[in-house]
Design a protein around this motif. Structure first.
Motif, mmCIF file in Angstrom:
data_model
loop_
_atom_site.group_PDB
_atom_site.id
_atom_site.type_symbol
_atom_site.label_atom_id
_atom_site.label_comp_id
_atom_site.label_asym_id
_atom_site.label_seq_id
_atom_site.Cartn_x
_atom_site.Cartn_y
_atom_site.Cartn_z
ATOM 1 N N UNK A 48 0.836 -1.196 0.000
ATOM 2 C CA UNK A 48 0.000 0.000 0.000
ATOM 3 C C UNK A 48 0.874 1.250 0.000
ATOM 4 N N UNK A 49 0.276 2.345 -0.370
ATOM 5 C CA UNK A 49 0.938 3.654 -0.369
ATOM 6 C C UNK A 49 -0.126 4.717 -0.183
ATOM 7 N N UNK A 50 0.304 5.929 0.145
ATOM 8 C CA UNK A 50 -0.652 7.011 0.364
ATOM 9 C C UNK A 50 -1.415 7.328 -0.928
ATOM 10 N N UNK A 51 -2.697 7.580 -0.782
ATOM 11 C CA UNK A 51 -3.505 7.980 -1.936
ATOM 12 C C UNK A 51 -3.286 9.470 -2.205
ATOM 13 N N UNK A 52 -3.139 9.805 -3.469
ATOM 14 C CA UNK A 52 -3.054 11.203 -3.897
ATOM 15 C C UNK A 52 -4.307 11.497 -4.713
ATOM 16 N N UNK A 53 -5.231 12.301 -4.193
ATOM 17 C CA UNK A 53 -6.502 12.523 -4.897
ATOM 18 C C UNK A 53 -6.298 13.328 -6.178
ATOM 19 N N UNK A 54 -7.229 13.135 -7.081
ATOM 20 C CA UNK A 54 -7.154 13.858 -8.362
ATOM 21 C C UNK A 54 -7.276 15.359 -8.156
ATOM 22 N N UNK A 55 -7.935 15.725 -7.069
ATOM 23 C CA UNK A 55 -8.131 17.157 -6.793
ATOM 24 C C UNK A 55 -6.833 17.873 -6.429
ATOM 25 N N UNK A 56 -5.743 17.123 -6.253
ATOM 26 C CA UNK A 56 -4.468 17.747 -5.912
ATOM 27 C C UNK A 56 -3.880 18.529 -7.082
ATOM 28 N N UNK A 57 -4.354 18.271 -8.324
ATOM 29 C CA UNK A 57 -3.926 18.995 -9.521
ATOM 30 C C UNK A 57 -2.406 18.951 -9.718
ATOM 31 N N UNK A 58 -1.862 17.734 -9.685
ATOM 32 C CA UNK A 58 -0.429 17.564 -9.896
ATOM 33 C C UNK A 58 -0.164 17.111 -11.321
ATOM 34 N N UNK A 59 0.964 17.531 -11.853
ATOM 35 C CA UNK A 59 1.372 17.031 -13.159
ATOM 36 C C UNK A 59 1.790 15.573 -13.017
ATOM 37 N N UNK A 60 1.916 14.882 -14.131
ATOM 38 C CA UNK A 60 2.268 13.459 -14.092
ATOM 39 C C UNK A 60 3.617 13.252 -13.404
ATOM 40 N N UNK A 61 4.570 14.181 -13.667
ATOM 41 C CA UNK A 61 5.888 14.060 -13.052
ATOM 42 C C UNK A 61 5.800 14.161 -11.538
ATOM 43 N N UNK A 62 5.043 15.131 -11.054
ATOM 44 C CA UNK A 62 4.936 15.328 -9.605
ATOM 45 C C UNK A 62 4.036 14.261 -8.962
ATOM 46 N N UNK A 63 3.096 13.749 -9.723
ATOM 47 C CA UNK A 63 2.269 12.652 -9.198
ATOM 48 C C UNK A 63 3.135 11.414 -8.960
ATOM 49 N N UNK A 64 4.028 11.128 -9.891
ATOM 50 C CA UNK A 64 4.916 9.968 -9.741
ATOM 51 C C UNK A 64 5.940 10.155 -8.631
ATOM 52 N N UNK A 65 6.249 11.416 -8.314
ATOM 53 C CA UNK A 65 7.264 11.697 -7.282
ATOM 54 C C UNK A 65 6.637 12.066 -5.939
ATOM 55 N N UNK A 66 5.332 11.877 -5.806
ATOM 56 C CA UNK A 66 4.638 12.358 -4.603
ATOM 57 C C UNK A 66 4.881 11.497 -3.366
ATOM 58 N N UNK A 67 5.401 10.292 -3.554
ATOM 59 C CA UNK A 67 5.632 9.382 -2.431
ATOM 60 C C UNK A 67 7.130 9.246 -2.193
ATOM 61 N N UNK A 68 7.630 9.523 -0.982
ATOM 62 C CA UNK A 68 9.063 9.358 -0.698
ATOM 63 C C UNK A 68 9.466 7.888 -0.828
ATOM 64 N N UNK A 69 10.718 7.666 -1.138
ATOM 65 C CA UNK A 69 11.234 6.314 -1.274
ATOM 66 C C UNK A 69 11.982 5.903 -0.011
#
Length: 557
Positions: A48-69
């Motif tokens: 599992x990982x944190x959900x990022x809602x669509x309402x966050x208005x992130x670009x694809x790049x930032x959506x993919x980088x939204x979870x720390x590794x």
């Protein structure tokens, strides 16, 4: 003196009647195998990982980088319980900044999973963990759910004996099978984690209660020679067979609610057994219901094609035995002398550690390398040779060294797992299965060994107290598995160390193989290495009156 076995000897040991009872009662244990360890699949935690809602208005790049590794299992993977601040990421995205080039992600503020989690759909479509978000701050609820089932087992262990003594073995067997099936089915309609856990607890009460009732009913109906095979082999093999069915069902049914449907439906198949399994004639005699007991024996004689005598149970002899005054013994008698106190403490340690190891390894199969369904099936299959070997060891070798040997085997291989190179995953799984083999064999043997150590007057209480200790071990076992989230090898180190310790403790117990069963506390075998105030070890022979005054109170489990 009245002797039930002698009165029913004309039936023979292994006729059609005994074969039917052996098979039907053993078969009634099958649901215990898959219901007792269903938590392996119902309560497993998917990725599992944190959900990022669509309402966050992130670009694809930032959506993919939204979870720390984080580094886990030797590789970088997304964190399960943290994400970067969506407010900060939305600002970076709006300014068309590129993660890693324009923004140093290690300096970006992090936050909890405020919008819930996304769960992997492999290997499960759903579990109760994904249903009610039992992760991160709530991850303690998953092992507590499993422990609630074993709390039910503890309660059932305590009340099942009294219920079967009061209402009869057959009645309790079928009522508690109904409790197990019914409340497992109700779990399907659970609307909250709390509701599921309470129903799971009640299911645990039914699970152990019908196991005890079937165990006692079989020992009381079957003859001496078949009784041993039934207790140490028949019941265990059918339990393992039920355990093997669990991963087979779970492989084809990946949703936890539908899996529960598949696991509860077989309970309905046992309803017709009511007309084939009789009440225990021994229990009927103890209640003064002599005619009913004789009717059962006469039906058995007809099935076995033998002639029954005109009088099977002499009314006067039976009434004389059941009406005699009995000396009562309490749980405190297990601590009365230094010898029995030492044996009780060591048996409690043994049973607790063995239960932690058995259920800990069984519940840990989802965390092993490889396919979870294959690993669970192997964990079940390995019990068949374990029970077979334990049966042979009980017949031909000393108890103490046999028990210590399988415990040392199980404990040492678990301790060795931490030294296996990461790329040798199959070797790690093999060592876990060998550890499960040793601990399962010891679990099968400890019942017989404990019963032989205690005298007749407190044997049921001794085995019952030891069995109660194992229930506390099973309650603790999910938390040993839970520790694997902090260090993958920590559960194996702890379980391996405790198992080796149990093997050492076993070496201090007296040897009971080939020895007559003690009747009184004074006749008990002595623990080695302890100095006693009374040096005399002479044993006197019981008089007929004293033999008549000896009674086993309570229930073995």
């Amino acid at each position: 003196m009245y002797d039930y076995d002698q009165s029913t000897a004309f039936l023979g040991e292994w006729g059609p009647f005994q074969q039917l009872i052996f098979f039907l009662l053993s078969a009634s244990i099958i649901p215990n195998g898959f219901n007792g360890l269903s938590a392996v699949f119902l309560i497993d935690t998917p990725e599992h990982r944190c959900r990022v809602p669509a309402s966050a208005n992130l670009s694809l790049e930032w959506l993919n980088a939204s979870i720390p590794l984080e580094k886990r299992g030797g590789r970088l993977v997304p964190q399960r319980c943290r994400r970067y601040s969506l407010e900060a990421l939305a600002n970076f995205s709006a300014r068309n900044l590129v993660p890693g080039r324009d923004v140093n992600l290690s300096q970006v503020e992090q936050e909890k999973c405020l919008d819930g989690w996304e769960y992997s759909r492999e290997p499960y479509l759903s579990t109760i963990v994904s249903e009610w978000d039992l992760v991160c701050e709530n991850d303690w609820k998953a092992p507590l759910t499993t422990s609630s089932f074993f709390v039910g087992v503890l309660i059932g262990s305590f009340v099942s004996g009294q219920l079967s003594d009061r209402f009869g073995r057959k009645n309790v067997l079928f009522v508690t099978m109904g409790v197990q099936t019914g409340f497992s089915f109700l779990q399907i309609f659970s609307t909250s984690w709390e509701m599921f856990s309470i129903l799971f607890l009640i299911g645990g009460i039914g699970q152990i209660s019908n196991y005890v009732a079937a165990f006692v009913l079989g020992t009381e109906i079957l003859g001496k020679s078949i009784r041993i095979i039934y207790c140490t082999f028949g019941v265990c093999i059918f339990y393992a067979f039920g355990y093997m069915l669990l991963p087979l069902c779970a492989y084809f049914i990946r949703d936890w609610r539908m899996l529960l449907v598949a696991l509860t439906i077989p309970g309905l198949l046992y309803v017709p057994l009511w007309w084939f399994i009789p009440e225990s004639p021994r229990w009927l005699l103890s209640q003064g219901r002599i005619k009913e007991a004789e009717d059962i024996i006469r039906k058995a004689a007809r099935k076995n094609h033998v002639a029954a005598p005109d009088v099977i149970f002499d009314l006067i002899e039976v009434q004389d035995v059941t009406s005699q005054d009995q000396r009562s013994y309490s749980i405190l008698d297990l601590l009365r002398t230094q010898n029995i106190r030492s044996i009780t403490i060591m048996c409690v340690i043994l049973w607790t550690v063995i239960a932690i190891g058995y259920f800990g390894l069984s519940l840990d199969t989802p965390n092993l390398h490889g396919d979870i369904y294959v690993n669970c099936f192997l964990s079940a299959v390995i019990e068949i040779p374990a029970y077979s070997i334990s049966w042979l060891l009980l017949h031909y070798l000393p108890r103490r060294y046999s028990m210590a040997g399988v415990l040392f085997l199980g404990g040492c291989v678990l301790l060795f797992i931490q030294f296996v190179p990461p790329h040798l995953t199959m070797l790690s799984v093999t060592l876990v299965m060998i550890g499960k083999f040793g601990i399962t064999a010891s679990f099968s043997m400890v019942y017989v060994y404990t019963a032989e150590l205690y005298p007749t007057v407190v044997r049921n209480m001794g085995v019952g107290a030891s069995s109660m200790a194992s229930r506390f071990g099973s309650i603790l076992s999910p938390y040993f598995v839970y520790l694997g989230a902090y260090d993958r090898f920590l559960p194996y180190i702890l379980m391996g160390s405790l198992t080796v310790l149990a093997g050492i403790v076993t070496l201090f117990l007296p040897e009971s193989h080939g020895m007559p069963l003690p009747e009184t506390i004074e006749q008990m075998l002595r623990v080695k290495g302890i100095k006693y105030k009374n040096a005399s070890k002479s044993k006197r022979t019981l008089t007929a009156e004293e033999e008549n005054s000896v009674i086993i109170k309570g229930t073995t489990f």
